[in-house]
Design a protein around this motif. Structure first.
Motif, mmCIF file in Angstrom:
data_model
loop_
_atom_site.group_PDB
_atom_site.id
_atom_site.type_symbol
_atom_site.label_atom_id
_atom_site.label_comp_id
_atom_site.label_asym_id
_atom_site.label_seq_id
_atom_site.Cartn_x
_atom_site.Cartn_y
_atom_site.Cartn_z
ATOM 1 N N ASP A 104 -14.570 15.297 0.973
ATOM 2 C CA ASP A 104 -14.242 13.888 1.191
ATOM 3 C C ASP A 104 -15.322 13.164 1.993
ATOM 4 O OD1 ASP A 104 -13.641 15.347 3.465
ATOM 5 O OD2 ASP A 104 -11.792 14.254 3.920
ATOM 6 N N LYS A 105 -15.984 13.889 2.900
ATOM 7 C CA LYS A 105 -17.090 13.322 3.673
ATOM 8 C C LYS A 105 -18.151 14.395 3.884
ATOM 9 C CE LYS A 105 -14.212 9.977 6.194
ATOM 10 N NZ LYS A 105 -13.740 9.551 7.529
ATOM 11 N N SER B 284 -20.949 16.607 4.985
ATOM 12 C CA SER B 284 -21.813 16.499 6.164
ATOM 13 C C SER B 284 -22.660 17.740 6.385
ATOM 14 C CB SER B 284 -20.965 16.236 7.410
ATOM 15 O OG SER B 284 -20.013 17.264 7.595
ATOM 16 N N THR C 26 -20.126 14.215 -5.433
ATOM 17 C CA THR C 26 -19.408 13.849 -4.213
ATOM 18 C C THR C 26 -18.232 12.920 -4.499
ATOM 19 O OG1 THR C 26 -20.924 11.994 -3.824
ATOM 20 C CG2 THR C 26 -21.487 14.110 -2.810
ATOM 21 N N CYS D 121 -17.823 20.327 -2.742
ATOM 22 C CA CYS D 121 -18.337 19.559 -3.872
ATOM 23 C C CYS D 121 -18.930 20.522 -4.900
ATOM 24 C CB CYS D 121 -19.438 18.605 -3.422
ATOM 25 S SG CYS D 121 -18.933 17.365 -2.229
#
Length: 252
Positions: free
Chosen positions: A207-208, A210, A234, A242
């Protein structure tokens, strides 16, 4: 027809055929995906979303991590087989540990059936890990999901190098390495592999994104081999990772 022409014409045809054979190009789209058994970052259990991503990308090979095989928590379902049916691909599973009446590990989806497969144990103090090796006519595919423990991660890499030292074909290695620094992975493999996936793109959490802990690497590829596409998706939350893939082309 004059005698020398009878000799020259077949020779010319053979030469053309030989030239065509030596210039034949092999193309391959190779995906790696830690699917978390189909449980998304939103905690929705939906294997169909994973299959949809695979079908949309249309890879030739998919290296899969975090798979259940007939476990109680998945109601006895054989997850690799279900994905194989949904995508029209051959499915293989490799057990890392026994779990809940079944097994848990890594796997492979492929358009063509592997010629042979091997299971190589790897260290993991929180849970045992494996390297899954599948041989195809033109290359060897290796799938892994390394330990969460740095010491076991570092100890696994020389084992992988030793196993792939015996391969006489190009090697494609993919999986969730749980290691953030690509150089540490490559150095641990002895400098024999090169990155094929984009080592600047993050892969976790979906979702994010990093951090980057998923890789596709190559070893022993022909000099003519080129990466024509490299991608990290993504846009999907079907897992906590991912999916990533590369497209390769080389002349035979």
């Amino acid at each position: 027809m004059k005698p020398f022409l009878r000799i020259l014409l077949p020779a010319a045809v053979c030469g053309l055929l030989l030239g065509a054979c030596t210039q034949r190009q092999t193309t391959l789209k190779f995906m790696s995906y830690n699917i978390r058994n189909g449980r998304g970052i939103d905690n929705v259990q939906d294997l169909g979303r994973v299959a949809e991503i695979i079908n949309r990308t249309a890879p030739d090979i998919v290296a899969l991590q975090e798979l259940d095989s007939v476990t109680g928590r998945m109601a006895g379902r054989f997850i690799p087989g279900e994905l194989g049916e949904m995508t029209g691909m051959h499915a293989r599973f490799c057990r890392a540990i026994d779990y809940d009446g079944g097994a848990y590990g890594v796997g492979l989806l492929s358009r063509d059936e592997p010629l042979a497969v091997r299971r190589i144990p790897l260290p993991g103090r929180e849970e045992s890990r494996v390297l899954f090796v599948a041989e195809f006519p033109d290359y060897v595919v290796c799938v892994t999901h390394l330990s969460l423990t740095p010491e076991d991660q570092r100890a696994s890499l020389p084992i992988i190098r030793t196993v792939t030292d015996t391969c006489r074909k190009p090697v494609l290695l993919a999986g969730d390495f749980n290691m953030k620094v690509a150089k540490t992975v490559l150095d641990g493999l002895g400098g024999t592999f090169r990155p094929l996936s984009d080592t600047t793109q993050m892969t976790f959490p979906s979702d994010k994104p990093s951090i980057r802990i998923d890789y596709i690497l190559g070893r022993g590829l022909p000099e003519s081999a080129v990466v024509t596409e490299r991608q990290v998706d993504t846009s999907t939350v079907a897992s906590d990772h991912c999916p990533l893939w590369v497209s390769l082309a080389w002349k035979k």
